[in-house]
Scaffold this active site. Structure first.
Site, short mmCIF file in Angstrom:
data_model
loop_
_atom_site.label_atom_id
_atom_site.label_comp_id
_atom_site.label_asym_id
_atom_site.label_seq_id
_atom_site.Cartn_x
_atom_site.Cartn_y
_atom_site.Cartn_z
N ILE A 154 0.84 -1.21 0.00
CA ILE A 154 0.00 0.00 0.00
C ILE A 154 0.87 1.25 0.00
O ILE A 154 0.63 2.19 -0.78
CB ILE A 154 -0.96 -0.01 1.21
CG1 ILE A 154 -1.90 -1.23 1.12
CG2 ILE A 154 -1.75 1.29 1.29
CD1 ILE A 154 -2.81 -1.43 2.33
N ASP A 196 11.66 2.63 5.54
CA ASP A 196 11.25 1.22 5.50
C ASP A 196 12.46 0.38 5.87
O ASP A 196 13.58 0.70 5.45
CB ASP A 196 10.76 0.86 4.08
CG ASP A 196 9.89 -0.40 4.07
OD1 ASP A 196 8.70 -0.28 3.68
OD2 ASP A 196 10.37 -1.48 4.44
N ASN A 197 12.23 -0.70 6.60
CA ASN A 197 13.39 -1.54 6.98
C ASN A 197 13.56 -2.75 6.06
O ASN A 197 14.42 -3.58 6.29
CB ASN A 197 13.31 -1.98 8.45
CG ASN A 197 12.18 -2.96 8.70
OD1 ASN A 197 11.35 -3.21 7.82
ND2 ASN A 197 12.13 -3.53 9.89
N TYR A 233 -3.00 -9.21 16.11
CA TYR A 233 -2.87 -8.15 15.10
C TYR A 233 -3.96 -7.08 15.30
O TYR A 233 -3.67 -5.89 15.34
CB TYR A 233 -2.95 -8.77 13.70
CG TYR A 233 -3.03 -7.74 12.58
CD1 TYR A 233 -1.94 -6.92 12.29
CD2 TYR A 233 -4.19 -7.59 11.84
CE1 TYR A 233 -2.01 -5.98 11.28
CE2 TYR A 233 -4.27 -6.65 10.81
CZ TYR A 233 -3.18 -5.85 10.54
OH TYR A 233 -3.26 -4.91 9.54
N LYS A 274 -3.56 -3.04 16.31
CA LYS A 274 -4.07 -1.90 15.52
C LYS A 274 -5.01 -1.04 16.36
O LYS A 274 -5.01 0.18 16.25
CB LYS A 274 -4.78 -2.41 14.26
CG LYS A 274 -3.81 -2.91 13.19
CD LYS A 274 -3.03 -1.76 12.59
CE LYS A 274 -1.95 -2.20 11.64
NZ LYS A 274 -1.17 -1.10 11.08
N ILE A 277 -5.47 -14.18 -1.99
CA ILE A 277 -5.78 -13.77 -3.37
C ILE A 277 -4.55 -13.93 -4.28
O ILE A 277 -4.67 -14.34 -5.43
CB ILE A 277 -6.31 -12.30 -3.34
CG1 ILE A 277 -7.09 -11.97 -4.58
CG2 ILE A 277 -5.22 -11.30 -3.09
CD1 ILE A 277 -7.97 -10.74 -4.43
N ILE A 315 -7.87 -23.85 0.41
CA ILE A 315 -8.84 -23.02 1.15
C ILE A 315 -8.81 -23.42 2.61
O ILE A 315 -8.97 -24.59 2.95
CB ILE A 315 -10.24 -23.22 0.53
CG1 ILE A 315 -10.24 -22.59 -0.85
CG2 ILE A 315 -11.33 -22.63 1.42
CD1 ILE A 315 -11.47 -22.82 -1.66
N GLY A 363 -7.76 -16.86 14.77
CA GLY A 363 -7.67 -15.40 14.78
C GLY A 363 -8.31 -14.73 13.58
O GLY A 363 -8.46 -13.51 13.53
N1 LIG Z 1 -3.11 -5.17 2.84
C1 LIG Z 1 -4.24 -5.19 3.54
O1 LIG Z 1 -5.23 -5.84 3.16
C2 LIG Z 1 -4.35 -4.38 4.82
C3 LIG Z 1 -5.59 -4.40 5.49
C4 LIG Z 1 -5.70 -3.67 6.67
C5 LIG Z 1 -4.64 -2.93 7.14
N2 LIG Z 1 -3.45 -2.93 6.48
C6 LIG Z 1 -2.35 -2.12 7.01
O2 LIG Z 1 -1.85 -1.30 5.98
C7 LIG Z 1 -0.44 -1.09 6.14
C8 LIG Z 1 0.30 -1.51 4.88
O3 LIG Z 1 0.05 -2.90 4.63
P1 LIG Z 1 0.61 -3.67 3.38
O4 LIG Z 1 -0.37 -4.70 3.00
O5 LIG Z 1 1.11 -2.68 2.38
O6 LIG Z 1 1.85 -4.44 4.06
P2 LIG Z 1 3.38 -4.56 3.61
O7 LIG Z 1 3.96 -5.59 4.51
O8 LIG Z 1 3.48 -4.77 2.14
O9 LIG Z 1 3.96 -3.13 3.95
C9 LIG Z 1 4.47 -2.79 5.23
C10 LIG Z 1 5.85 -2.18 5.03
O10 LIG Z 1 6.32 -1.79 6.30
C11 LIG Z 1 7.68 -2.16 6.40
N3 LIG Z 1 7.99 -2.38 7.82
C12 LIG Z 1 7.51 -3.38 8.62
N4 LIG Z 1 8.04 -3.27 9.85
C13 LIG Z 1 8.83 -2.17 9.82
C14 LIG Z 1 9.66 -1.56 10.80
N5 LIG Z 1 9.77 -2.07 12.03
N6 LIG Z 1 10.34 -0.46 10.45
C15 LIG Z 1 10.26 0.05 9.20
N7 LIG Z 1 9.50 -0.50 8.23
C16 LIG Z 1 8.80 -1.60 8.54
C17 LIG Z 1 7.82 -3.45 5.60
O11 LIG Z 1 9.15 -3.68 5.17
C18 LIG Z 1 6.86 -3.19 4.45
O12 LIG Z 1 7.53 -2.64 3.34
C19 LIG Z 1 -0.05 -1.90 7.38
O13 LIG Z 1 -0.07 -1.03 8.49
C20 LIG Z 1 -1.14 -2.92 7.49
O14 LIG Z 1 -1.28 -3.39 8.82
C21 LIG Z 1 -3.28 -3.65 5.33
#
Ligand SMILES: NC(=O)c1ccc[n+]([C@@H]2O[C@H](COP(=O)([O-])OP(=O)(O)OC[C@H]3O[C@@H](n4cnc5c(N)ncnc54)[C@H](O)[C@@H]3O)[C@@H](O)[C@H]2O)c1
Length: 311
Positions: free
Chosen positions: A12, A31-32, A147, A151, A188, A203, A270
């Site tokens: 995202i 980003d790490n 999780y 949040k 997906i 599934i 969960g």
């Molecule tokens: N994808 C979904 O369906 C969804 C749904 C609900 C909420 N979210 C939230 O949206 C956000 C983005 O999700 P996403 O699907 O893109 O996930 P993602 O894992 O692709 O992206 C998260 C990014 O954060 C970085 N990261 C993780 N821990 C870190 C740290 N300690 N320090 C620095 N960087 C760190 C990771 O390297 C990664 O690039 C997240 O907060 C997630 O919880 C996502």
């Protein structure tokens, strides 16, 4: 505007960063590149924009690096997290440290650097136990996974920082997001890749669980609207496409013209039974409405997977 996107190399975050850049903003990404899924994919996510952004390869748990990233920014979009329900059941402490302490670090750095606006990526997982569907923002929050708890704790810290220090912090409850560059751990993505090879689609449980699928471009639009217009409150961002896991598998089989078998394995702890969003609040307060219907979104996603395979 100069905007920090934490987790900006992820699914995202990288899409949000790309759009904000296109709109003429300066982007800093922190980003790490952790190995929850291959970091090569995260580097690839930044291919198109890497020469036009400031990139800090650092952890949100390193306060000094977070402060460095925040310096001279006008606002923050906080996407970095340990996403995923399953890993949080296996490693609740890891999820808690990254998602709660990490969020607290970002908020504290924002406060110290005088940032007025932070957008927080929350999740539909905060709802958990179902009292009624669809979920509106006043639905009780009783998460059933570590999780979801992490949040929800993040949301409480956002509200408290807003009340104590005057920051404005919209909290976005994203509902199952999909599209190009989707996280590889999501069903997906596995369904699409296996269907394209006519391999079995696995599934979990009986396949009757349902999710409100939201296409990535809708999430990007909602996130940027929240940055510009959001107040300190929670907003559901859901696509309005409530589809069971079985229906999803069938749709993907049809789109890919696949002969994959469906195989059933144990349920996942969960994982909530259903998610479904009421998005009236985001419509009224942000002017946001999801635009991409699931069948169209899946087709676009399929086109992208085919192209990515040929690169
Ligand atoms: N994808 C979904 O369906 C969804 C749904 C609900 C909420 N979210 C939230 O949206 C956000 C983005 O999700 P996403 O699907 O893109 O996930 P993602 O894992 O692709 O992206 C998260 C990014 O954060 C970085 N990261 C993780 N821990 C870190 C740290 N300690 N320090 C620095 N960087 C760190 C990771 O390297 C990664 O690039 C997240 O907060 C997630 O919880 C996502």
């Amino acid at each position: 505007m100069r905007i920090l996107v934490t987790g900006g190399a992820g699914f995202i975050g990288s899409h949000v960063a790309e759009k904000l850049l296109e709109q003429g903003n300066e982007i800093v990404i922190l980003d790490n590149f952790n190995n929850y899924y291959p970091s090569d994919l995260k580097r690839k996510n930044l291919d198109k924009i890497k020469d036009r952004i400031t990139l800090l390869e650092a952890d949100i748990l390193e306060m000094e690096r977070v402060k460095e990233a925040v310096k001279n920014c006008d606002s923050i979009i906080h996407e970095a997290a340990q996403a995923g329900v399953r890993i949080s059941v296996k490693q609740p402490i890891k999820t808690s440290i990254i998602n709660i302490t990490g969020t607290l670090n970002v908020l504290q750095a924002a406060k110290e650097e005088g940032i007025k606006k932070v957008v927080f990526a929350s999740s539909s997982s905060v709802y958990g136990k179902i009292h009624h569907l669809p979920f509106d923002e006043n639905h009780p929050t009783e998460p059933i996974s570590p999780y979801g708890v992490s949040k929800l704790a993040g949301e409480h810290y956002c509200r408290v920082f807003s009340e104590l220090y005057g920051l404005e912090i919209p909290m976005l409850r994203y509902f199952t997001v999909y599209g190009p560059r989707v996280r590889p751990d999501l069903a997906i993505n596995k369904f699409m890749h296996n269907a394209m090879k006519n391999q079995p689609l696995e599934i979990y449980g009986d396949g009757k669980k349902s999710r409100d699928f939201t296409y990535i471009s809708d999430i990007v639009e909602g996130t940027i609207l929240a940055l510009n217009k959001g107040k300190t409150t929670s907003y559901n961002l859901g696509g309005g496409n409530k589809v069971t896991v079985l229906e999803l598998a069938q749709k993907i089989k049809e789109i890919t013209n696949s002969s994959s078998e469906l195989v059933f394995s144990g349920d996942v702890q969960g994982d909530v039974q259903h998610t479904s969003s009421n998005t009236e609040k985001a419509k009224k307060e942000l002017g946001w409405q999801p635009k991409v219907y699931i069948d169209d979104g899946l087709r676009k996603y399929y086109e992208w997977v085919k192209e990515a395979k040929n690169e």
